[in-house]
Scaffold this active site. Sequence first.
Site, short mmCIF file in Angstrom:
data_model
loop_
_atom_site.label_atom_id
_atom_site.label_comp_id
_atom_site.label_asym_id
_atom_site.label_seq_id
_atom_site.Cartn_x
_atom_site.Cartn_y
_atom_site.Cartn_z
N GLY C 149 -21.61 -98.93 54.46
CA GLY C 149 -20.63 -99.26 53.44
C GLY C 149 -21.27 -100.01 52.28
N CYS C 150 -20.60 -100.00 51.14
CA CYS C 150 -21.19 -100.57 49.93
C CYS C 150 -21.30 -102.10 50.02
CB CYS C 150 -20.39 -100.16 48.71
SG CYS C 150 -18.62 -100.48 48.80
#
Lengths: 345, 345, 345, 345
Positions: C149-150
Amino acid sequence: MINVSIIGATGYTGSELMRLLVNHPEVTLKHLTARKLAGQKISHTFPFLTSFLKDKCFVTLDIEQIKQDSDVVFICLPHGHAMTLAKELGEDIKIIDLGADFRIEDSDTYEAFYKLPQTAPDLLAKAVYGLTEYHREAIKGAQLIANPGCFVTNALLALSPLVESNLIDSESIIIDSKSGISGAGRSANVDNLLSEAGNNFKAYNPLQHRHIPEIEQELSRFGQTVQIQFTPHLLPTERGIYSTIYVQPRSNISEEALRQLYKDKYAEEAFVHLLDPEQLPTTKAVRGSNHCHIQVKVDQRTGRIIIFSVIDNLVKGASGQAIQNMNVMLGLDESLGLSQSGVMP
Amino acid sequence: MINVSIIGATGYTGSELMRLLVNHPEVTLKHLTARKLAGQKISHTFPFLTSFLKDKCFVTLDIEQIKQDSDVVFICLPHGHAMTLAKELGEDIKIIDLGADFRIEDSDTYEAFYKLPQTAPDLLAKAVYGLTEYHREAIKGAQLIANPGCFVTNALLALSPLVESNLIDSESIIIDSKSGISGAGRSANVDNLLSEAGNNFKAYNPLQHRHIPEIEQELSRFGQTVQIQFTPHLLPTERGIYSTIYVQPRSNISEEALRQLYKDKYAEEAFVHLLDPEQLPTTKAVRGSNHCHIQVKVDQRTGRIIIFSVIDNLVKGASGQAIQNMNVMLGLDESLGLSQSGVMP
Amino acid sequence: MINVSIIGATGYTGSELMRLLVNHPEVTLKHLTARKLAGQKISHTFPFLTSFLKDKCFVTLDIEQIKQDSDVVFICLPHGHAMTLAKELGEDIKIIDLGADFRIEDSDTYEAFYKLPQTAPDLLAKAVYGLTEYHREAIKGAQLIANPGCFVTNALLALSPLVESNLIDSESIIIDSKSGISGAGRSANVDNLLSEAGNNFKAYNPLQHRHIPEIEQELSRFGQTVQIQFTPHLLPTERGIYSTIYVQPRSNISEEALRQLYKDKYAEEAFVHLLDPEQLPTTKAVRGSNHCHIQVKVDQRTGRIIIFSVIDNLVKGASGQAIQNMNVMLGLDESLGLSQSGVMP
Amino acid sequence: MINVSIIGATGYTGSELMRLLVNHPEVTLKHLTARKLAGQKISHTFPFLTSFLKDKCFVTLDIEQIKQDSDVVFICLPHGHAMTLAKELGEDIKIIDLGADFRIEDSDTYEAFYKLPQTAPDLLAKAVYGLTEYHREAIKGAQLIANPGCFVTNALLALSPLVESNLIDSESIIIDSKSGISGAGRSANVDNLLSEAGNNFKAYNPLQHRHIPEIEQELSRFGQTVQIQFTPHLLPTERGIYSTIYVQPRSNISEEALRQLYKDKYAEEAFVHLLDPEQLPTTKAVRGSNHCHIQVKVDQRTGRIIIFSVIDNLVKGASGQAIQNMNVMLGLDESLGLSQSGVMP
């Protein structure tokens, strides 16, 4: 009518005072001073005032003229100037300083953070700290107001109920604040160009910002010595301060109890609002207004309390609160001239 | 490898040259000059170059050093400087001037618009105007390039096919252009602060912008004397030029014929694209790239032709086209180092 | 050449893969799938690809066709889909999932946070977590990658050196993150309109964001059980993640020692950079690039360590790292196709 | 007090009416209707109204209830609805339609541009076009107002003095307009996401926008048949319309004469201002206010007149003008509730 002058009317706290005061029903704007722009039309610098100030011009600072013609003077200058000006203006005129000269009670701390000696200790002693919601009675009788810093106002409104109730670990407070770029002022600075600051986000002065001693001083008034962690950041927009605040409670507290604490504290306040549980604050909801929106949460998993708080840095964080203080000093309705809602979209 | 120096590397055309050239497979960056920032790390001013230029610093301008070490020099200074510098750099080095000194063939016009005398008429005579798509052959043999203005590049790519074909009334052209704020440069200027220019839109210099004589000069090359109306505006974003251009055809022309004209003209071009009929250009589609997107429409109701054209002012409007010209001068693939697409979102 | 297909090419991670891969020297784009837009030109949805993908169209998902024609498949769909698709694609094809299906090792935790059962435990067991800098060896041999995930990527690059060294109180971590709005995806949503999200700032999902278990899982790999406080906010701009991270060291540590820890850890990394002491990260410096900029500070007053970390959420936070992983899986130079610097201004 | 209801209060013209009317000293807000959000607190959708509307909720449309409780009704719905609603509301109630149903006098034109038949010709015949400055007398006696379009208001205030004086070629008018994105409404639409429309600029509907017949109809009232060229564009910000207008005078006119024409026309107007000669309008100067700023220039070189005109599309371009019309209809001071200046920065 109340005659109002503004010393230093070309910065954003000055222009915001004008924006609000042209609609204040009891105020007449008298002298609006500027150094470089004296003699020029105010509407050429601030065209949003075109139809309000017509052909009115900035004037050179003339203390005697201001004393003669003004009931209230707002000082909107960098720190260091108000100490001198307040002396010259004397005691017969109400003074509200939007700078930092009278905010810090300890002169050594002032000098350490502002790199200038405190040269007006007598005035400092009688100045009243202008966080309206917490010093209303003193403000009523004050002649000289130290208007709070923008980050400070936001942090104090968010934290004071908790600190006052002695519910939290006084060394656990972490304030992560994000401010619109107008907080950096109206001086020419490459860093604040749209090309640089636009679509950008960054922290600045993370360990040593000048608002740290001011927040700690005010929170420590409640009895405990408070030490905070404070990190300011710059948002790619003009207005708004958003603080996300993390604190460790001394013992478990329910979200219901926490909400009740804030509700009770601010029930009678016109400008401070605890949002409904399903809401989170947004800076846009208070843009252009004197309102503060707060949300409080208890994280069951980590045990921490998280507080979210927003204001418009130029209104409740500066010029709006200054007018609120003026209203209180003069016995006017505290909300006079401050009835705008946020401008959205 | 080609050794490249940049004179005036602290402005946006300079930084954009660096952004593109650190990825040019045939280029080594040599001397990057600055006045105030000489001796300081480039990455402290332009942190996006952190991992590319490591600890490389800006240097003071040293003409002899530059002559000795460079194959190509880009001059990124305000007008007036390149006239002198190009003389000092001599004839053994390729020079691309991103300023205006060699753009205007008529020295009186130059002086009228730029308030400076043209002091290098010999160099002016041999300088080649660097609108790559229209002067490619001359650029191949050039030693000195006058890189076109940003608004000019956009207007010429949009209008040249029509003017060249003698299809329009040469006094009917109205160019309504909108530019990102980086076009105003990287100098400290209150007007370009995020607080002022952010979320704002305005025209500037509507009747007398310096790009007017440059556009007219270049369009008049095709035979007719062209007179334009040109209004530049500033957009509240960093990059992009959008021109909406209104022209009166000499006689009716179908949209199909018009499209064919542009398709034929730009069929072989890597960087100029006529969009499909159902599309309209957007500045974001070319942000950060060297591409130009064009759309043409015929309004049956009014009889006018409307052309929409976008570029990134810092790339095709300045540094990208400068590199395109360098590639042509050196016999390299014209697209080398310019392969990026627009950055969206 | 490597044949690459993208399943779900109309969202921002899909479009960002295309933006980067059209310049990857070893890649050919094969099938780019879409549900609603199948049959339409990609350049009509993403005009920045006009000159790169010419008349190429989105296609309907056809697993057999993709298996037949692709060496690598990127899955850019909401969680829940990749579990099924990865099974159908089989084991002879390299798969990189940009969604969450294979990120969470504990299936109960996955179900609790994603409200879906984990239906592919076999695949989960063999999937490799794609934080390239920390799992490079495993990625080399992997067939299926769970791309991080970012927010997670940003937090892990910032915190892992400290946690790995066992220097901090594992329950003291507070991550205050701010993301560009592209992190919210490309679906029509009133909250993300420019009119709503523009010039606004707000927290969202403060106590229960799905990236919490992912960060805790990955940090706990180093031996201690880590519990974090995580608050995501939305910035009024498209790209960028900025995390301000507060941690309590187990015992005093000097800033010099702290810096050396990060320098040693990332000395050989192409994309992770500790900034010089006088710098602070900015989101704009990494906009459009695969780079991560980090700064570390020790606050002598409070004893806390503060870490500042930035990435572009769509590049190092998603599609760039996915390509970095592809390069590693295929034995290519890890930086291939990822050489862009940040786009600034 | 005047009882006001708003039909369709969840769009931006509805929310802007509420923003302004909560500070109108003579107005009480009664029924604020919504389809999907009926029963929900207004402050949850529009948190800027938190302290103004307390716990007030949107309600389902109930015509009988509205008729019974309201003196004035504002209709803020897409075109097609007001034709029906105005009939149902009857003649005993003042109606201001912010949509297009009663703006176009020719029913065929309405149908051609809006793809719906005009089904209320009786009401159309008696509706008064609400450009306050030009129809004040008719508005005083009106029961039903067709509130003008946003682009139209801006164009008419800028052009009417010239057309009325018969000074210009009636087929020469080119209106290049730029609007903030709130003009596109509050519906979920990928094109208007911050990720798409932010930092972008584009034209839309260039040859066939629905405001074309409305502008031509109103300008043709002065005697000549006027045909315009109109190109709307979208700015990457929320509010503001900027029009740059090019016209050909019938014969030479001096800038002084031109300025005098506008000064005379608007001398008594509270909301329309000709700027000083050295100024150019900016959208930010009128943001949030009901003001219109105009500048006029004569280009000696080309002979054209250029007019620059700005309004806030949601205030003078919609809800502010609607309130101005309400004030006129009710015999109140025309400026009541509209005293705000622009919000800047």
